[in-house]
Design a protein around this motif. Structure first.
Motif, PDB file in Angstrom:
ATOM      1  N   SER A  52      30.367  -8.694   3.279  1.00 29.63           N
ATOM      2  CA  SER A  52      30.654  -7.391   3.387  1.00 29.63           C
ATOM      3  C   SER A  52      32.024  -7.496   2.847  1.00 29.63           C
ATOM      4  O   SER A  52      33.223  -9.117   3.242  1.00 29.63           O
ATOM      5  CB  SER A  52      30.282  -7.425   4.729  1.00 29.63           C
ATOM      6  OG  SER A  52      29.110  -6.891   4.868  1.00 29.63           O
ATOM      7  N   THR A  65      26.040  -5.778   3.039  1.00 24.56           N
ATOM      8  CA  THR A  65      26.640  -4.411   2.096  1.00 24.56           C
ATOM      9  C   THR A  65      28.151  -4.272   2.012  1.00 24.56           C
ATOM     10  O   THR A  65      28.870  -4.797   2.513  1.00 24.56           O
ATOM     11  CB  THR A  65      26.472  -3.048   3.035  1.00 24.56           C
ATOM     12  OG1 THR A  65      27.319  -3.413   4.134  1.00 24.56           O
ATOM     13  CG2 THR A  65      24.446  -2.943   3.416  1.00 24.56           C
ATOM     14  N   SER A 115      27.827  -5.578  -5.279  1.00 24.94           N
ATOM     15  CA  SER A 115      27.132  -6.117  -3.785  1.00 24.94           C
ATOM     16  C   SER A 115      25.469  -5.946  -3.884  1.00 24.94           C
ATOM     17  O   SER A 115      25.006  -4.811  -4.607  1.00 24.94           O
ATOM     18  CB  SER A 115      27.309  -4.774  -3.256  1.00 24.94           C
ATOM     19  OG  SER A 115      27.516  -5.294  -1.781  1.00 24.94           O
ATOM     20  N   GLY A 165      24.495  -4.024  -1.282  1.00 20.98           N
ATOM     21  CA  GLY A 165      24.226  -2.517  -0.353  1.00 20.98           C
ATOM     22  C   GLY A 165      25.359  -1.921  -0.827  1.00 20.98           C
ATOM     23  O   GLY A 165      26.680  -2.231  -0.858  1.00 20.98           O
ATOM     24  N   TYR A 193      27.107   1.280   5.542  1.00 27.45           N
ATOM     25  CA  TYR A 193      26.242   1.457   6.725  1.00 27.45           C
ATOM     26  C   TYR A 193      27.522   1.996   7.522  1.00 27.45           C
ATOM     27  O   TYR A 193      28.723   1.336   8.406  1.00 27.45           O
ATOM     28  CB  TYR A 193      25.751   0.558   7.151  1.00 27.45           C
ATOM     29  CG  TYR A 193      25.083  -0.395   8.346  1.00 27.45           C
ATOM     30  CD1 TYR A 193      24.006   0.848   8.328  1.00 27.45           C
ATOM     31  CD2 TYR A 193      25.389  -0.245   9.616  1.00 27.45           C
ATOM     32  CE1 TYR A 193      22.424   0.915   9.274  1.00 27.45           C
ATOM     33  CE2 TYR A 193      24.467  -0.350  10.542  1.00 27.45           C
ATOM     34  CZ  TYR A 193      22.964   0.319   9.958  1.00 27.45           C
ATOM     35  OH  TYR A 193      22.315   0.349  11.498  1.00 27.45           O
ATOM     36  N   VAL A 246      24.575  -1.818  -7.308  1.00 27.49           N
ATOM     37  CA  VAL A 246      23.965  -1.988  -6.835  1.00 27.49           C
ATOM     38  C   VAL A 246      23.323  -3.168  -7.454  1.00 27.49           C
ATOM     39  O   VAL A 246      22.955  -2.790  -7.866  1.00 27.49           O
ATOM     40  CB  VAL A 246      23.042  -0.863  -5.294  1.00 27.49           C
ATOM     41  CG1 VAL A 246      22.612  -2.400  -4.717  1.00 27.49           C
ATOM     42  CG2 VAL A 246      23.647  -0.517  -4.843  1.00 27.49           C
ATOM     43  N   SER A 276      20.103  -2.950   3.446  1.00 31.40           N
ATOM     44  CA  SER A 276      21.019  -3.402   1.976  1.00 31.40           C
ATOM     45  C   SER A 276      20.543  -1.730   0.781  1.00 31.40           C
ATOM     46  O   SER A 276      20.129  -0.834   1.443  1.00 31.40           O
ATOM     47  CB  SER A 276      20.931  -4.513   0.937  1.00 31.40           C
ATOM     48  OG  SER A 276      20.881  -5.689   1.749  1.00 31.40           O
TER      49      SER A 276
END
Length: 166
Positions: free
Chosen positions: A18, A46, A69, A71, A74, A95, A126
């Motif tokens: 992350s 994520t 990434s 994800g 969140y 993504v 994700s």
């Protein structure tokens, strides 16, 4: 306790799970700005997470990011009103999901008595932007695209069947 007036800028991430994780167990986190960042999130996770439990998070801005990434992000609280005034401004996230050890769908999530999933499932959620129990979320210039993936088709994720996708 309180954490406030935090400014982070001009970051490059080369390999992580992350980029930013704002986690408020107790107290208040406010006036956080993370701007001008780029990089790659290769590990399960994520690009960003904002979570609260007994605390509060407010006035958080993420701006001018360019990431590849697994994800998007969140934003989660298990109670109303504890996350507010979040701005996602000019985020470009490509993504690039990879097959996960236990499957590509959402695992059976343990839930609280109020019916919300436990926050620790965030690294398993994700692919998309998920927002639970947050208010005053603003997005401007948010660009999310599907990049390289060994999954091949969004219809292969979990129990989703192609006909179920609107």
């Amino acid at each position: 306790g309180r954490v406030s007036d935090v400014a982070i800028s001009n970051c490059v991430v080369k390999d992580a799970s992350s980029f930013v994780y704002v986690n408020v167990d107790t107290g208040i986190v406010e006036r956080v700005s993370v701007c001008n960042a780029s990089g790659t999130i290769k590990r399960l996770g994520t690009t960003f997470l904002i979570t609260t439990h007994s605390g509060e998070a407010r006035q958080i801005t993420f701006a001018n990011w360019n990431f590849r990434s697994r994800g998007v992000g969140y934003i989660y609280s298990d109670r109303e009103g504890s996350i507010s005034d979040v701005t996602l401004d000019n985020l470009n996230i490509q993504v690039c999901p990879k097959s996960q050890l236990y499957g590509n769908g959402l695992p059976m999530m343990p839930i609280y008595d109020n019916g919300l999933p436990h926050y620790w499932m965030s690294h398993y959620v994700s692919y998309f932007l998920q927002i639970i129990c947050a208010e005053d979320i603003t997005t401007r210039g948010l660009s999310i695209s599907w990049g390289e993936s060994d999954i091949g088709d969004i219809g292969e994720i979990g129990d989703i069947k192609r006909g179920d996708i609107p």
